[in-house]
Design a protein around this motif. Sequence first.
Motif, short mmCIF file in Angstrom:
data_model
loop_
_atom_site.label_atom_id
_atom_site.label_comp_id
_atom_site.label_asym_id
_atom_site.label_seq_id
_atom_site.Cartn_x
_atom_site.Cartn_y
_atom_site.Cartn_z
N ALA A 166 124.27 75.02 51.78
CA ALA A 166 125.50 74.77 51.01
C ALA A 166 125.14 74.69 49.53
O ALA A 166 124.34 73.85 49.12
CB ALA A 166 126.16 73.48 51.48
N VAL A 167 125.75 75.56 48.73
CA VAL A 167 125.46 75.57 47.29
C VAL A 167 126.59 74.88 46.53
O VAL A 167 126.37 74.27 45.49
CB VAL A 167 125.29 77.03 46.79
N SER A 168 127.80 74.97 47.09
CA SER A 168 128.93 74.35 46.39
C SER A 168 129.91 73.73 47.38
O SER A 168 130.03 74.19 48.53
CB SER A 168 129.64 75.42 45.56
N VAL A 169 130.60 72.70 46.93
CA VAL A 169 131.62 72.04 47.76
C VAL A 169 132.90 71.94 46.94
O VAL A 169 132.86 71.64 45.74
CB VAL A 169 131.16 70.63 48.22
N CYS A 170 134.00 72.24 47.59
CA CYS A 170 135.29 72.23 46.91
C CYS A 170 136.27 71.40 47.75
O CYS A 170 136.43 71.66 48.94
CB CYS A 170 135.72 73.70 46.84
N HIS A 171 136.89 70.42 47.13
CA HIS A 171 137.85 69.58 47.85
C HIS A 171 139.17 69.54 47.08
O HIS A 171 139.17 69.41 45.86
CB HIS A 171 137.30 68.16 48.02
N ALA A 172 140.28 69.67 47.80
CA ALA A 172 141.60 69.55 47.15
C ALA A 172 142.64 69.20 48.22
O ALA A 172 142.28 68.90 49.37
CB ALA A 172 141.97 70.83 46.42
N HIS A 173 143.91 69.25 47.82
CA HIS A 173 144.98 68.82 48.71
C HIS A 173 146.03 69.94 48.85
O HIS A 173 147.19 69.74 48.50
CB HIS A 173 145.66 67.56 48.16
N PRO A 174 145.64 71.12 49.34
CA PRO A 174 146.63 72.19 49.47
C PRO A 174 147.70 71.82 50.50
O PRO A 174 147.38 71.29 51.57
CB PRO A 174 145.82 73.40 49.94
N CYS A 175 148.96 72.08 50.17
CA CYS A 175 150.07 71.55 50.98
C CYS A 175 150.15 72.09 52.41
O CYS A 175 150.53 71.35 53.32
CB CYS A 175 151.39 71.85 50.29
N HIS A 176 149.85 73.37 52.61
CA HIS A 176 150.01 73.92 53.98
C HIS A 176 148.93 73.36 54.90
O HIS A 176 149.19 73.06 56.06
CB HIS A 176 149.99 75.45 53.93
N VAL A 177 147.73 73.20 54.35
CA VAL A 177 146.68 72.51 55.12
C VAL A 177 147.11 71.06 55.29
O VAL A 177 146.95 70.46 56.36
CB VAL A 177 145.33 72.57 54.38
N GLY A 178 147.70 70.50 54.25
CA GLY A 178 148.16 69.11 54.27
C GLY A 178 149.13 68.85 55.40
O GLY A 178 149.14 67.76 55.99
#
Length: 356
Positions: A166-178
């Motif tokens: 793993a070189v990078s990690v990205c976290h967020a709150h996208p609504c459809h996944v939400g």
Amino acid sequence: MKLFAQKEAVAFVKTGLKEFRYDREIRLTPGAKDILTEAGIKVVFATGATPPSPTAASAPASTVGAGTSADLKLFNSAESALLKQQICDIGRRIWMREYCDGNGGNISVRVGPDRFIVTPTGVSKGFMTPDMLCMVDGKGNQLAGTWKRSSEFTTHAAIYETVPEAVSVCHAHPCHVGAFAVKGMQPPPRLIPELEVFVGTVAVAEYKTPGTPEIAASIRPLAPQHQSIIMGNHGLICWGKSIEDAYFKMEITDAYCRTVILAQAIPGTSAIPCEGMGDLLALKKKMGLPDDRYGLKPAELCEVDPWQEMCGSHGCSSPVTPWNPMTVDAKKDASNADLEALVQKLTDEIVAKVKV
Ligand SMILES: [Zn+2]
């Protein structure tokens, strides 16, 4: 209150940053101020009432990392400068696609053994500049950067710890996944090749308080097998072999969830057949991408009926009676007929009484 004296000022000058921000929580000594000013660094006192640029609005207390000169060299290298810019660019894309709300979301990248550049806390991911980024070790200790690192880095660290590639990690709150996250539900598999090949099975981790060791512990066992993990009642965390790769996992996962949600409104079901799944996984293996389903037989790859998984036995095709003008008219006709029958009955009764 923290004391920021000459020693800290000398360390700050080495970071190469051109602005030093501090607030009431920091006591800046006159000697330290002289060192900063003589080095051409703009010294800014943030009262908290400072406004309105997106970067200044939430300026945190200045912090200077505890890194060595080698750390500062790495943090200020040309390679790091490129990665910082990439993080800001991806942050902008995350914000533009409405994957983050307020100051939500965070991005990190591995820059050396036990060294990571990470986004700061309290900043919209759409309006970051490279000077806001920080460098930390795997325990989350800040080594460089004047803005405080994201509190959710410890969850990223759980991934870096268990997945060396793993070189990078990205976290967020996208609504459809939400939407799936608030139901604690895994998106059904076997519907779109893009997800099957480039993301694989999306895991769901149980809800835990953000930024705690518990949430890191919930992600740790899932990360080696899953590049995209839904965090229950929270959001999505993805890892990749570059910053853009980690972001792509997020984009693909959210597009998939969005399509599945939209498709529920359309009657009927369909899925990628068993042989098709075998072909996709063979292709994926050739590309060297990880997947927890390698080795399964074609029949085992399609044991799950995605729509039944999603909607139960009705398969989503008729969860709600669709609006139909004919149905509405028929109901209207029925109620008119009832009314006419009632009027007729009353009329008959009155006529009968009159006759008496
Ligand atoms: Zn979050």
